[in-house]
Design a protein around this motif. Structure first.
Motif, PDB file in Angstrom:
ATOM      1  N   GLU A 591      14.811  -6.500   6.796  1.00 23.32           N
ATOM      2  CA  GLU A 591      15.103  -6.872   8.298  1.00 23.32           C
ATOM      3  C   GLU A 591      16.071  -6.083   8.929  1.00 23.32           C
ATOM      4  OE1 GLU A 591      16.253 -10.999   8.202  1.00 23.32           O
ATOM      5  OE2 GLU A 591      18.318 -10.563   7.425  1.00 23.32           O
ATOM      6  N   GLN A 592      16.002  -5.806   9.978  1.00 25.08           N
ATOM      7  CA  GLN A 592      17.213  -5.068  10.727  1.00 25.08           C
ATOM      8  C   GLN A 592      18.068  -6.196  11.476  1.00 25.08           C
ATOM      9  OE1 GLN A 592      15.809  -2.251  13.480  1.00 25.08           O
ATOM     10  NE2 GLN A 592      14.864  -1.109  11.989  1.00 25.08           N
ATOM     11  N   GLU A 593      19.174  -6.370  11.151  1.00 24.93           N
ATOM     12  CA  GLU A 593      20.115  -7.422  11.909  1.00 24.93           C
ATOM     13  C   GLU A 593      21.100  -6.640  12.700  1.00 24.93           C
ATOM     14  OE1 GLU A 593      22.380 -11.155  10.078  1.00 24.93           O
ATOM     15  OE2 GLU A 593      23.552  -9.450   9.713  1.00 24.93           O
ATOM     16  N   LYS A 604      27.191  -4.383  15.904  1.00 24.67           N
ATOM     17  CA  LYS A 604      27.005  -3.896  14.303  1.00 24.67           C
ATOM     18  C   LYS A 604      25.658  -4.156  13.973  1.00 24.67           C
ATOM     19  CE  LYS A 604      31.484  -3.364  13.643  1.00 24.67           C
ATOM     20  NZ  LYS A 604      31.831  -2.277  13.513  1.00 24.67           N
ATOM     21  N   ALA A 605      25.046  -2.859  13.654  1.00 26.71           N
ATOM     22  CA  ALA A 605      23.675  -2.810  13.175  1.00 26.71           C
ATOM     23  C   ALA A 605      23.633  -2.533  11.564  1.00 26.71           C
ATOM     24  CB  ALA A 605      22.887  -1.862  13.800  1.00 26.71           C
ATOM     25  N   ARG A 606      22.787  -3.544  10.827  1.00 21.68           N
ATOM     26  CA  ARG A 606      22.698  -3.234   9.529  1.00 21.68           C
ATOM     27  C   ARG A 606      21.383  -3.650   9.247  1.00 21.68           C
ATOM     28  NH1 ARG A 606      26.430  -7.272  10.723  1.00 21.68           N
ATOM     29  NH2 ARG A 606      28.725  -6.585   9.946  1.00 21.68           N
ATOM     30  N   GLN A 607      20.819  -2.652   7.910  1.00 24.17           N
ATOM     31  CA  GLN A 607      19.532  -3.176   7.304  1.00 24.17           C
ATOM     32  C   GLN A 607      19.815  -3.922   6.021  1.00 24.17           C
ATOM     33  OE1 GLN A 607      17.197   0.531   6.853  1.00 24.17           O
ATOM     34  NE2 GLN A 607      15.855  -0.376   5.719  1.00 24.17           N
ATOM     35  N   ARG A 608      19.148  -4.917   5.966  1.00 20.06           N
ATOM     36  CA  ARG A 608      19.263  -5.903   5.102  1.00 20.06           C
ATOM     37  C   ARG A 608      17.948  -6.025   4.210  1.00 20.06           C
ATOM     38  NH1 ARG A 608      22.926 -10.744   7.833  1.00 20.06           N
ATOM     39  NH2 ARG A 608      25.019  -9.675   7.296  1.00 20.06           N
ATOM     40  N   LEU A 609      17.939  -6.380   2.994  1.00 26.20           N
ATOM     41  CA  LEU A 609      16.924  -6.815   2.028  1.00 26.20           C
ATOM     42  C   LEU A 609      17.318  -8.236   1.625  1.00 26.20           C
ATOM     43  CD1 LEU A 609      14.257  -5.639   0.483  1.00 26.20           C
ATOM     44  CD2 LEU A 609      15.532  -5.218  -1.375  1.00 26.20           C
ATOM     45  N   ARG A 610      16.348  -9.322   1.927  1.00 29.50           N
ATOM     46  CA  ARG A 610      16.751 -10.608   1.767  1.00 29.50           C
ATOM     47  C   ARG A 610      15.733 -11.240   0.806  1.00 29.50           C
ATOM     48  NH1 ARG A 610      19.707 -14.076   5.049  1.00 29.50           N
ATOM     49  NH2 ARG A 610      19.920 -12.703   6.500  1.00 29.50           N
ATOM     50  N   LEU A 611      16.296 -12.069   0.125  1.00 36.14           N
ATOM     51  CA  LEU A 611      15.298 -13.131  -0.620  1.00 36.14           C
ATOM     52  C   LEU A 611      15.731 -14.451  -0.283  1.00 36.14           C
ATOM     53  CD1 LEU A 611      13.346 -13.805  -2.798  1.00 36.14           C
ATOM     54  CD2 LEU A 611      15.215 -13.733  -4.416  1.00 36.14           C
ATOM     55  N   GLY A 612      15.012 -15.102   0.630  1.00 36.89           N
ATOM     56  CA  GLY A 612      15.333 -16.318   1.429  1.00 36.89           C
ATOM     57  C   GLY A 612      16.710 -16.189   2.099  1.00 36.89           C
ATOM     58  N   ALA A 613      17.786 -16.934   1.681  1.00 36.82           N
ATOM     59  CA  ALA A 613      18.827 -16.975   2.409  1.00 36.82           C
ATOM     60  C   ALA A 613      19.964 -16.038   1.933  1.00 36.82           C
ATOM     61  CB  ALA A 613      19.582 -18.576   2.118  1.00 36.82           C
ATOM     62  N   ILE A 614      19.473 -15.280   0.623  1.00 35.17           N
ATOM     63  CA  ILE A 614      20.639 -14.496   0.121  1.00 35.17           C
ATOM     64  C   ILE A 614      20.355 -13.202   0.222  1.00 35.17           C
ATOM     65  CG2 ILE A 614      21.179 -15.910  -1.776  1.00 35.17           C
ATOM     66  CD1 ILE A 614      19.361 -14.480  -3.764  1.00 35.17           C
ATOM     67  N   ILE A 615      21.406 -12.371   0.538  1.00 37.29           N
ATOM     68  CA  ILE A 615      21.061 -10.887   1.060  1.00 37.29           C
ATOM     69  C   ILE A 615      21.384 -10.037  -0.373  1.00 37.29           C
ATOM     70  CG2 ILE A 615      22.070  -8.882   2.387  1.00 37.29           C
ATOM     71  CD1 ILE A 615      22.755 -11.108   4.412  1.00 37.29           C
ATOM     72  N   LEU A 616      20.200  -9.050  -0.722  1.00 31.75           N
ATOM     73  CA  LEU A 616      20.302  -8.540  -2.042  1.00 31.75           C
ATOM     74  C   LEU A 616      20.927  -7.256  -1.606  1.00 31.75           C
ATOM     75  CD1 LEU A 616      16.908  -9.047  -3.456  1.00 31.75           C
ATOM     76  CD2 LEU A 616      19.073 -10.362  -4.271  1.00 31.75           C
ATOM     77  N   LYS A 617      20.532  -6.523  -0.737  1.00 31.38           N
ATOM     78  CA  LYS A 617      21.087  -5.181  -0.250  1.00 31.38           C
ATOM     79  C   LYS A 617      21.538  -5.187   1.293  1.00 31.38           C
ATOM     80  CE  LYS A 617      18.909  -2.306  -3.755  1.00 31.38           C
ATOM     81  NZ  LYS A 617      20.160  -1.770  -4.553  1.00 31.38           N
ATOM     82  N   GLU A 618      22.364  -4.292   1.419  1.00 30.63           N
ATOM     83  CA  GLU A 618      22.836  -4.192   3.073  1.00 30.63           C
ATOM     84  C   GLU A 618      23.289  -2.878   3.032  1.00 30.63           C
ATOM     85  OE1 GLU A 618      24.922  -7.502   5.702  1.00 30.63           O
ATOM     86  OE2 GLU A 618      26.368  -6.187   4.846  1.00 30.63           O
ATOM     87  N   LYS A 619      22.926  -2.295   4.114  1.00 28.99           N
ATOM     88  CA  LYS A 619      23.535  -0.979   4.716  1.00 28.99           C
ATOM     89  C   LYS A 619      23.423  -0.799   6.113  1.00 28.99           C
ATOM     90  CE  LYS A 619      19.232   1.656   3.866  1.00 28.99           C
ATOM     91  NZ  LYS A 619      18.691   2.681   3.380  1.00 28.99           N
TER      92      LYS A 619
END
Length: 829
Positions: A591-593, A604-619
């Motif tokens: 997802e793009q947040e 602020k623009a971030r790219q996130r890899l999410r499993l349910g409510a938890i964020i595994l990766k963010e950049k």
């Protein structure tokens, strides 16, 4: 051989089953229904040499009933009488009566819906209303109606309300049998006890051993309380003639037999039992019952999706069942460890498990049966819709069901294993990773009570249990380990492995977290701080005590409660991020947040890899979607108000003028009030925000032009006529109109500049008079009016007196209508 009470109604029961497909038998404890009814039906002509299946709620009761009936026939178990329970079958080619547990019936029905070769299904102790009993009856009833008109169904119970069951079975006949019970003297506590349960129980046991004869049956909530009471009694050294015998479902077979057999002459037995001893089982020699009044039951929370064991008061019906155990042989005594007031507050009967259980196994069984809506079957209690929907969603998440509720190929394999769907899914996912043996051990271990109950809370690590299990298999002894339970877990795990063709291979306890993630994808947790975690379901969780797992970056919770804002974690294992990426690759959400950061005053623009409510990766997101940027800006403006924009004087004046026209209904003018502008940001402001990312950029917007675009071409042309920015007064000055109060636009002007003007100036094409603030030479209001003519006639002369005294050098004529207006002290000559 003595006659049993049930024998007097056996002819009536036989006749009912000859003429009806279903019947209900209500027989009091001790009547003999469990052992006498199946034997009495063996020679019935409608049975046609087919089998009798009798369901017992518990494995212990099923084995005991089969052994007792076999003894009556002078045979060994496995001949005419046999049993099938989980991981233990004892039947032969000549077996006519099979005593089975309820899960076994479900498996038999799924394999053969018509139950070929079976003449009758008997549901014993149906009042316990277990989930499998309700499911088994619903499936058997549909099989009877659609496939087997000749199949009989018999419901047997001691305390059930027979009429609703009979109605469910199309008006089945009800047969009543009185039990043979001797009077039981009942003692209550005088006051509610504040001390620990075990202390009260031990004191009551010592009193009963001194005051009463015979053996004692003591009802306790669970195995943990049984072990603590047994330890306290052992320390008292009651004597060799008093034998302490635990009795609960997971106890080894030899220990169960020891509890059920009569004590030696001159000896007494103290049987410490769970509710397993309420019905079906007969504990020989008991004349005294001590009842804690508590039982342990599973409670499922649809809110959290979790099941926890809860200790609750028994129902009045269960309490009576327990007391009745003291009156089987002769007059008895019952010690109830609660007050008579508390007795009157007990619920009449226990809540059916289907109302409070995890319905994932039920939903899977129904899908395997071909039913997507439980209402297609006949139930005593329909499964609760919220819990059932949640169960279906879990099964879809596990890949066992399609979105429409149909069974997937993977779901068929899950259903065939006979484990909880979570655990069956875990085992199947583990096989391609060559972790099948470990998964089988985990699955069985998680289905049982904790082998390290003494470490509960202090050490929640599943890996510790796996290591203990392996060492126990090699004969290593530890005082805090239940080795009988370890042996049974290992044996059952090997049975599952054999059924799947899994060979024992290299074992890696470190892989436990990955396997648990397959079973509990909603319980993958990310550390927030030491000991505190965020579950992928969105709920908080905490390790009760500081331990090695407290600093794990990720873990998977296999067991936790649902109390309070944060669930307490009792069993868990750490898992690596790369394992999560591998296990859930197809279910991770990219997802793009793009969010407004109020502290930074920028997007602020971030790219996130999410499993349910938890964020595994963010950049950081290098090229965010322009529409998302605009939406983030709009969100920021809504959060911080329109003051985030840069309002010029002309923009604010334009806004106020249009608000006035909107309020006065002088045409269809747009609503430019702040709340309306905030509501419609997407319409009037969004097109101008592209390319902007900060508060500084917003400040460069020309709001005057932007607001003008909200007006039609005609409205722009009419604006100055209907809501002029200035009014020229008689002195020649152009005075600004104040529109800040839409209901009453104001003109603040010195009184001397209005000499000679008869009427109040008007706007909106003459429809709205201005509110005049007539000022002194010092620019202070001396009169507020909307009727200038009336002011000249009535109020001017009083005002004149005051002003002439304060400002004598100024011009104060006697006739203001004939006087020359001036913006000076006196008019020019």
């Amino acid at each position: 051989m003595k006659t049993l009470p049930i024998e007097s109604v056996l002819p009536q029961l036989k006749e009912a089953l000859r003429t009806h497909a279903c019947a209900v038998l209500v027989a009091q404890p001790g009547a003999g229904k469990t052992t006498q009814v199946p034997l009495a039906l063996l020679q019935e002509t409608w049975l046609h040499n087919q089998k009798i299946l009798m369901l017992e709620p518990r494995r212990l009761a099923a084995r005991a009933a089969a052994r007792y009936m076999s003894r009556l026939l002078g045979e060994a178990v496995g001949q005419t009488i046999g049993y099938r329970v989980k991981n233990d079958t004892c039947v032969g080619p000549s077996t006519r009566i099979e005593v089975i547990t309820e899960g076994v019936l479900t498996r038999m029905l799924q394999t053969d819906p018509a139950l070929e070769g079976v003449g009758i299904v008997i549901f014993d102790e149906f009042h316990e209303r277990s989930l499998h009993a309700d499911l088994g009856l619903a499936l058997s009833r549909q099989s009877q109606m659609l496939l087997r008109e000749d199949l009989r169904i018999l419901i047997m119970s001691a305390t059930i309300e027979a009429e609703p069951v009979a109605d469910m079975l199309d008006g089945a006949p009800i047969i009543q049998s009185e039990g043979r019970a001797y009077p039981v003297t009942t003692h209550y506590l005088n006051s509610k006890q504040e001390e620990k349960l075990e202390i009260t129980v031990v004191r009551s046991i010592r009193q009963a051993l001194q005051m009463d004869a015979g053996s004692l049956l003591v009802f306790l909530p669970g195995a943990a309380e049984i072990h603590r009471v047994a330890g306290s009694l052992a320390a008292l050294q009651l004597g060799k003639e008093v034998e302490i015998a635990p009795l609960y479902g997971n106890l080894a077979q030899e220990a169960q037999d020891r509890a059920l057999t009569p004590s030696l002459p001159g000896h007494r037995k103290v049987v410490l039992a769970t509710s397993i001893a309420e019905t079906s089982l007969t504990v020989e020699g008991v004349t005294v019952v001590i009842d804690s009044g508590l039982m342990r039951v599973p409670r499922f929370s649809p809110r959290t999706g979790m099941t926890r064991l809860t200790t609750v008061p028994v129902s009045a019906a269960s309490a009576d069942q327990r007391r009745g155990r003291a009156g089987r042989l002769g007059p008895g005594v019952c010690y109830r460890l609660w007050t008579e007031t508390e007795q009157r507050q007990l619920a009449p009967s226990s809540t059916p498990e289907i109302r409070e259980a995890d319905l994932a196994p039920l939903a899977l069984e129904l899908a395997a049966w071909g039913v997507t809506d439980p209402a297609e079957l006949v139930w005593l209690d329909l499964p609760p819709s919220a819990a059932y929907q949640q169960a279906r969603e879990l099964l879809v998440q596990l890949g066992a069901l399609h979105e429409d509720g149909g069974l997937t190929p993977h779901g068929k394999r899950v259903a065939a294993l006979g484990l909880h769907p979570r655990l069956a899914h875990m085992v199947l996912q583990a096989i391609p990773l060559e972790l099948g043996a470990l998964a089988c051990e985990l699955a069985v271990m998680l289905s049982e009570r904790d082998i390290l109950a003494s470490a509960r809370g202090r050490d929640a690590d599943v890996r510790t249990r796996i290591e203990v299990l392996w060492r126990a298999a090699q004969g290593e002894q530890r005082a805090d380990v239940d080795f009988g339970l370890c042996r049974r877990i290992t044996a059952e795990a090997k049975g599952v492995m054999q059924s799947l063709g899994i060979r024992s291979g290299e074992q890696r306890a470190s892989a436990s977290g990955l396997l648990l993630a397959f079973a509990y994808p909603d319980r993958v947790a990310q550390r927030r701080s030491t000991g505190r975690f965020l579950l992928s379901s969105g709920r908080g969780a905490v390790l009760p005590e500081l331990q090695e797992l407290s600093n794990a970056r990720y873990l998977v919770a296999a067991e936790l409660d649902d109390n309070g804002a944060e669930s307490r974690i009792f069993l868990a294992a750490p898992v690596q991020e790369e394992d999560l990426l591998q296990a859930f690759g197809d279910r991770l959400l990219q997802e793009q947040e793009v969010l407004w950061d109020s502290a930074a005053g920028a997007v602020k623009a971030r790219q996130r890899l999410r499993l349910g409510a938890i964020i595994l990766k963010e950049k950081p997101l290098q090229e965010p979607n322009p529409d998302l940027l605009v939406q983030a800006l709009i969100t920021g403006i809504r959060a911080e108000s329109l003051e985030l924009l840069s309002w010029s004087r002309s923009a604010r004046q334009l806004q106020e003028r249009v608000i006035f026209l909107h309020h006065s209904h002088a045409g269809e003018w747009p609503d430019m009030r702040e709340e309306a502008l905030l509501e419609a940001l997407e319409d009037w402001l969004a097109p101008h925000l592209y390319g902007m990312t900060s508060k500084g950029a917003l400040g460069r917007l020309n709001l005057t032009n932007i607001l003008e675009e909200m007006l039609t071409w005609e409205q722009r042309r009419w604006l100055d006529d209907w809501a002029p920015t200035h009014i020229q007064v008689p002195s020649g000055s152009r005075i600004p109109v104040d529109y800040s109060v839409a209901e009453s636009p104001t003109l603040s002007v010195r009184l001397q500049e209005m000499f000679g003007l008869a009427d109040t100036p008007r706007i909106a094409k003459g429809r709205v008079p201005l509110t005049l603030h007539l000022l002194s030479p010092a620019q202070r209001p001396v009169q507020v009016t909307k009727d200038l003519a009336s002011f000249w006639r009535e109020a001017y002369f009083e005002v004149k007196k005051d002003l002439k005294g304060r400002y004598p050098k100024h011009y104060w004529p006697d006739d203001p209508m004939a006087a020359m207006p001036t913006n000076r002290a006196k008019p020019r000559v």
